[in-house]
Design a protein around this motif. Structure first.
Motif, PDB file in Angstrom:
ATOM      1  N   ILE A 179      11.524  -0.381   7.264  1.00  0.00           N
ATOM      2  CA  ILE A 179      10.700   0.736   7.425  1.00  0.00           C
ATOM      3  C   ILE A 179      11.722   1.925   6.691  1.00  0.00           C
ATOM      4  O   ILE A 179      10.788   2.677   6.026  1.00  0.00           O
ATOM      5  CB  ILE A 179      10.632   0.984   8.901  1.00  0.00           C
ATOM      6  CG1 ILE A 179       9.368   0.520   9.398  1.00  0.00           C
ATOM      7  CG2 ILE A 179       9.950   2.417   8.796  1.00  0.00           C
ATOM      8  CD1 ILE A 179       9.485   0.368  10.839  1.00  0.00           C
ATOM      9  N   CYS A 180      13.050   2.019   6.901  1.00  0.00           N
ATOM     10  CA  CYS A 180      13.674   2.906   6.173  1.00  0.00           C
ATOM     11  C   CYS A 180      13.791   2.597   4.609  1.00  0.00           C
ATOM     12  O   CYS A 180      13.542   3.436   3.835  1.00  0.00           O
ATOM     13  CB  CYS A 180      15.145   2.820   6.443  1.00  0.00           C
ATOM     14  SG  CYS A 180      15.518   3.326   8.254  1.00  0.00           S
ATOM     15  N   TYR A 181      13.641   1.305   4.120  1.00  0.00           N
ATOM     16  CA  TYR A 181      13.713   1.128   2.723  1.00  0.00           C
ATOM     17  C   TYR A 181      12.019   1.533   2.223  1.00  0.00           C
ATOM     18  O   TYR A 181      12.367   1.988   1.006  1.00  0.00           O
ATOM     19  CB  TYR A 181      13.848  -0.455   2.366  1.00  0.00           C
ATOM     20  CG  TYR A 181      15.170  -0.840   2.449  1.00  0.00           C
ATOM     21  CD1 TYR A 181      16.027  -0.717   3.616  1.00  0.00           C
ATOM     22  CD2 TYR A 181      15.664  -1.484   1.357  1.00  0.00           C
ATOM     23  CE1 TYR A 181      17.368  -1.280   3.686  1.00  0.00           C
ATOM     24  CE2 TYR A 181      17.070  -2.047   1.450  1.00  0.00           C
ATOM     25  CZ  TYR A 181      17.748  -1.952   2.760  1.00  0.00           C
ATOM     26  OH  TYR A 181      19.113  -2.283   2.669  1.00  0.00           O
ATOM     27  N   VAL A 182      11.092   1.253   2.904  1.00  0.00           N
ATOM     28  CA  VAL A 182       9.622   1.706   2.428  1.00  0.00           C
ATOM     29  C   VAL A 182       9.683   3.380   2.390  1.00  0.00           C
ATOM     30  O   VAL A 182       9.108   3.801   1.232  1.00  0.00           O
ATOM     31  CB  VAL A 182       8.626   1.161   3.406  1.00  0.00           C
ATOM     32  CG1 VAL A 182       7.445   1.792   2.981  1.00  0.00           C
ATOM     33  CG2 VAL A 182       8.702  -0.225   3.531  1.00  0.00           C
ATOM     34  N   LYS A 183      10.399   4.036   3.424  1.00  0.00           N
ATOM     35  CA  LYS A 183      10.233   5.399   3.206  1.00  0.00           C
ATOM     36  C   LYS A 183      10.971   5.771   1.959  1.00  0.00           C
ATOM     37  O   LYS A 183      10.833   6.926   1.205  1.00  0.00           O
ATOM     38  CB  LYS A 183      11.042   6.017   4.464  1.00  0.00           C
ATOM     39  CG  LYS A 183      10.061   5.982   5.738  1.00  0.00           C
ATOM     40  CD  LYS A 183      10.947   6.545   6.988  1.00  0.00           C
ATOM     41  CE  LYS A 183      10.029   6.500   8.033  1.00  0.00           C
ATOM     42  NZ  LYS A 183      10.928   7.068   9.152  1.00  0.00           N
ATOM     43  N   ASP A 184      12.142   5.084   1.668  1.00  0.00           N
ATOM     44  CA  ASP A 184      13.088   5.730   0.557  1.00  0.00           C
ATOM     45  C   ASP A 184      12.422   5.410  -0.692  1.00  0.00           C
ATOM     46  O   ASP A 184      12.378   6.070  -1.884  1.00  0.00           O
ATOM     47  CB  ASP A 184      14.328   4.843   0.568  1.00  0.00           C
ATOM     48  CG  ASP A 184      15.263   5.015  -0.586  1.00  0.00           C
ATOM     49  OD1 ASP A 184      15.427   6.287  -0.622  1.00  0.00           O
ATOM     50  OD2 ASP A 184      15.666   4.217  -1.251  1.00  0.00           O
ATOM     51  N   LYS A 224       4.895  10.649  -0.948  1.00  0.00           N
ATOM     52  CA  LYS A 224       5.093  10.328   0.535  1.00  0.00           C
ATOM     53  C   LYS A 224       4.342  10.518   1.715  1.00  0.00           C
ATOM     54  O   LYS A 224       4.360   9.712   2.837  1.00  0.00           O
ATOM     55  CB  LYS A 224       6.591  10.894   0.988  1.00  0.00           C
ATOM     56  CG  LYS A 224       7.481  10.307   0.043  1.00  0.00           C
ATOM     57  CD  LYS A 224       9.127  10.656   0.299  1.00  0.00           C
ATOM     58  CE  LYS A 224      10.075   9.950  -0.489  1.00  0.00           C
ATOM     59  NZ  LYS A 224      10.264   8.757  -0.515  1.00  0.00           N
ATOM     60  N   LYS A 225       3.597  11.560   1.309  1.00  0.00           N
ATOM     61  CA  LYS A 225       2.654  11.964   2.673  1.00  0.00           C
ATOM     62  C   LYS A 225       1.555  10.868   2.795  1.00  0.00           C
ATOM     63  O   LYS A 225       1.261  10.402   3.718  1.00  0.00           O
ATOM     64  CB  LYS A 225       2.051  13.391   2.514  1.00  0.00           C
ATOM     65  CG  LYS A 225       1.177  13.877   3.421  1.00  0.00           C
ATOM     66  CD  LYS A 225       0.578  15.169   3.101  1.00  0.00           C
ATOM     67  CE  LYS A 225      -0.329  15.578   4.283  1.00  0.00           C
ATOM     68  NZ  LYS A 225      -1.009  16.814   3.962  1.00  0.00           N
ATOM     69  N   GLU A 226       0.974  10.393   1.825  1.00  0.00           N
ATOM     70  CA  GLU A 226      -0.119   9.358   1.705  1.00  0.00           C
ATOM     71  C   GLU A 226       0.722   8.086   2.337  1.00  0.00           C
ATOM     72  O   GLU A 226       0.154   7.287   3.005  1.00  0.00           O
ATOM     73  CB  GLU A 226      -0.614   9.313   0.426  1.00  0.00           C
ATOM     74  CG  GLU A 226      -1.457  10.347  -0.140  1.00  0.00           C
ATOM     75  CD  GLU A 226      -2.773  10.267   0.880  1.00  0.00           C
ATOM     76  OE1 GLU A 226      -3.281   9.303   1.227  1.00  0.00           O
ATOM     77  OE2 GLU A 226      -3.062  11.496   1.147  1.00  0.00           O
ATOM     78  N   ALA A 227       1.965   7.919   1.716  1.00  0.00           N
ATOM     79  CA  ALA A 227       2.776   6.420   2.299  1.00  0.00           C
ATOM     80  C   ALA A 227       2.896   6.421   3.689  1.00  0.00           C
ATOM     81  O   ALA A 227       2.936   5.517   4.491  1.00  0.00           O
ATOM     82  CB  ALA A 227       3.870   6.538   1.316  1.00  0.00           C
ATOM     83  N   GLN A 228       3.212   7.587   4.407  1.00  0.00           N
ATOM     84  CA  GLN A 228       3.512   7.866   5.945  1.00  0.00           C
ATOM     85  C   GLN A 228       2.231   7.176   6.698  1.00  0.00           C
ATOM     86  O   GLN A 228       2.703   6.499   7.534  1.00  0.00           O
ATOM     87  CB  GLN A 228       3.747   9.224   6.125  1.00  0.00           C
ATOM     88  CG  GLN A 228       4.249   9.385   7.555  1.00  0.00           C
ATOM     89  CD  GLN A 228       5.402   8.623   7.715  1.00  0.00           C
ATOM     90  OE1 GLN A 228       6.450   8.859   6.765  1.00  0.00           O
ATOM     91  NE2 GLN A 228       5.801   7.949   8.564  1.00  0.00           N
ATOM     92  N   CYS A 263       0.724  -1.217   0.044  1.00  0.00           N
ATOM     93  CA  CYS A 263      -0.094   0.064  -0.140  1.00  0.00           C
ATOM     94  C   CYS A 263       0.896   1.282   0.125  1.00  0.00           C
ATOM     95  O   CYS A 263       0.520   2.398  -0.598  1.00  0.00           O
ATOM     96  CB  CYS A 263      -0.931  -0.040   1.437  1.00  0.00           C
ATOM     97  SG  CYS A 263      -2.287  -1.137   1.112  1.00  0.00           S
ATOM     98  N   ALA A 264       1.783   1.307   0.653  1.00  0.00           N
ATOM     99  CA  ALA A 264       2.835   2.126   0.925  1.00  0.00           C
ATOM    100  C   ALA A 264       3.544   2.586  -0.630  1.00  0.00           C
ATOM    101  O   ALA A 264       3.573   3.738  -0.987  1.00  0.00           O
ATOM    102  CB  ALA A 264       3.871   2.172   1.914  1.00  0.00           C
ATOM    103  N   LEU A 265       3.933   1.542  -1.047  1.00  0.00           N
ATOM    104  CA  LEU A 265       4.642   1.793  -2.360  1.00  0.00           C
ATOM    105  C   LEU A 265       3.615   2.242  -3.327  1.00  0.00           C
ATOM    106  O   LEU A 265       3.936   2.960  -4.578  1.00  0.00           O
ATOM    107  CB  LEU A 265       5.139   0.341  -2.975  1.00  0.00           C
ATOM    108  CG  LEU A 265       6.174  -0.045  -2.236  1.00  0.00           C
ATOM    109  CD1 LEU A 265       6.821  -1.521  -2.674  1.00  0.00           C
ATOM    110  CD2 LEU A 265       7.420   0.852  -2.270  1.00  0.00           C
ATOM    111  N   ASP A 266       2.445   1.795  -3.583  1.00  0.00           N
ATOM    112  CA  ASP A 266       1.405   2.170  -4.234  1.00  0.00           C
ATOM    113  C   ASP A 266       0.755   3.573  -4.213  1.00  0.00           C
ATOM    114  O   ASP A 266       0.133   4.258  -5.075  1.00  0.00           O
ATOM    115  CB  ASP A 266       0.132   1.323  -4.217  1.00  0.00           C
ATOM    116  CG  ASP A 266       0.503  -0.022  -5.083  1.00  0.00           C
ATOM    117  OD1 ASP A 266       1.268  -0.170  -5.766  1.00  0.00           O
ATOM    118  OD2 ASP A 266      -0.230  -1.037  -4.661  1.00  0.00           O
ATOM    119  N   ALA A 267       0.892   4.246  -3.083  1.00  0.00           N
ATOM    120  CA  ALA A 267       0.775   5.625  -2.706  1.00  0.00           C
ATOM    121  C   ALA A 267       1.223   6.749  -3.571  1.00  0.00           C
ATOM    122  O   ALA A 267       2.180   6.345  -3.736  1.00  0.00           O
ATOM    123  CB  ALA A 267       1.361   5.917  -1.064  1.00  0.00           C
ATOM    124  N   PRO A 268       0.367   7.566  -3.908  1.00  0.00           N
ATOM    125  CA  PRO A 268       1.012   8.474  -4.949  1.00  0.00           C
ATOM    126  C   PRO A 268       1.954   9.612  -4.483  1.00  0.00           C
ATOM    127  O   PRO A 268       2.606  10.059  -5.402  1.00  0.00           O
ATOM    128  CB  PRO A 268      -0.425   9.547  -5.087  1.00  0.00           C
ATOM    129  CG  PRO A 268      -1.321   9.185  -4.096  1.00  0.00           C
ATOM    130  CD  PRO A 268      -0.729   7.933  -3.523  1.00  0.00           C
TER     131      PRO A 268
END
Length: 89
Positions: free
Chosen positions: A55-60, A26-30, A19-24
Motif C-alpha cells: 500500500i505504501c509503494y502504491v501511494k508512492d 493521487k486523489k483519484e488513486a486514493q 488502476c491506481a497506477l493508471d490514475a491521473p
C-alpha cells in the motif's frame, strides 16, 4: 483472521494496483488504495505486513511523480513477494 489471501483476492488487489497506477493523480488513486486497504483488515501475520508495505509503494508510485519507472519496479517486486508468500495455492 487469516494468514493467506485467496488467488481471487490476490488478482483483485493486483487489478486495483494497476488502476491506481493508471490514475491521473493521487486523489483519484486514493479510491483504489482504499479498496486495497480493505483486504488488510481480515489478515494477520506476514501477509498483513507485506500488504501494508505494498500500500505504501502504491501511494508512492501513483499519480504524477518523478522517476515513476523506478517506483513501479519496486512496487512490482512487492507484488511478487505478496504472490509468493501470501497467496493460498
Amino acid at each position: 483472521m487469516k494468514e493467506k489471501l485467496t488467488l481471487e483476492e490476490y488478482r483483485k488487489i493486483e487489478q486495483l494496483v494497476d488502476c491506481a497506477l493508471d490514475a491521473p493523480n493521487k486523489k483519484e488513486a486514493q479510491k483504489y488504495i482504499n479498496k486495497i486497504q480493505s483486504y488488510k483488515y481480515g489478515l494477520c501475520g506476514s501477509v498483513s505486513y507485506i500488504l501494508s508495505e505494498l500500500i505504501c509503494y502504491v501511494k508512492d508510485a501513483s499519480g504524477r511523480v518523478l522517476d515513476k519507472e523506478r517506483r513501479v519496479y519496486s512496487l512490482r517486486s512487492k507484488i511478487y513477494e505478496l504472490e509468493h508468500y501470501g497467496v493460498e495455492k
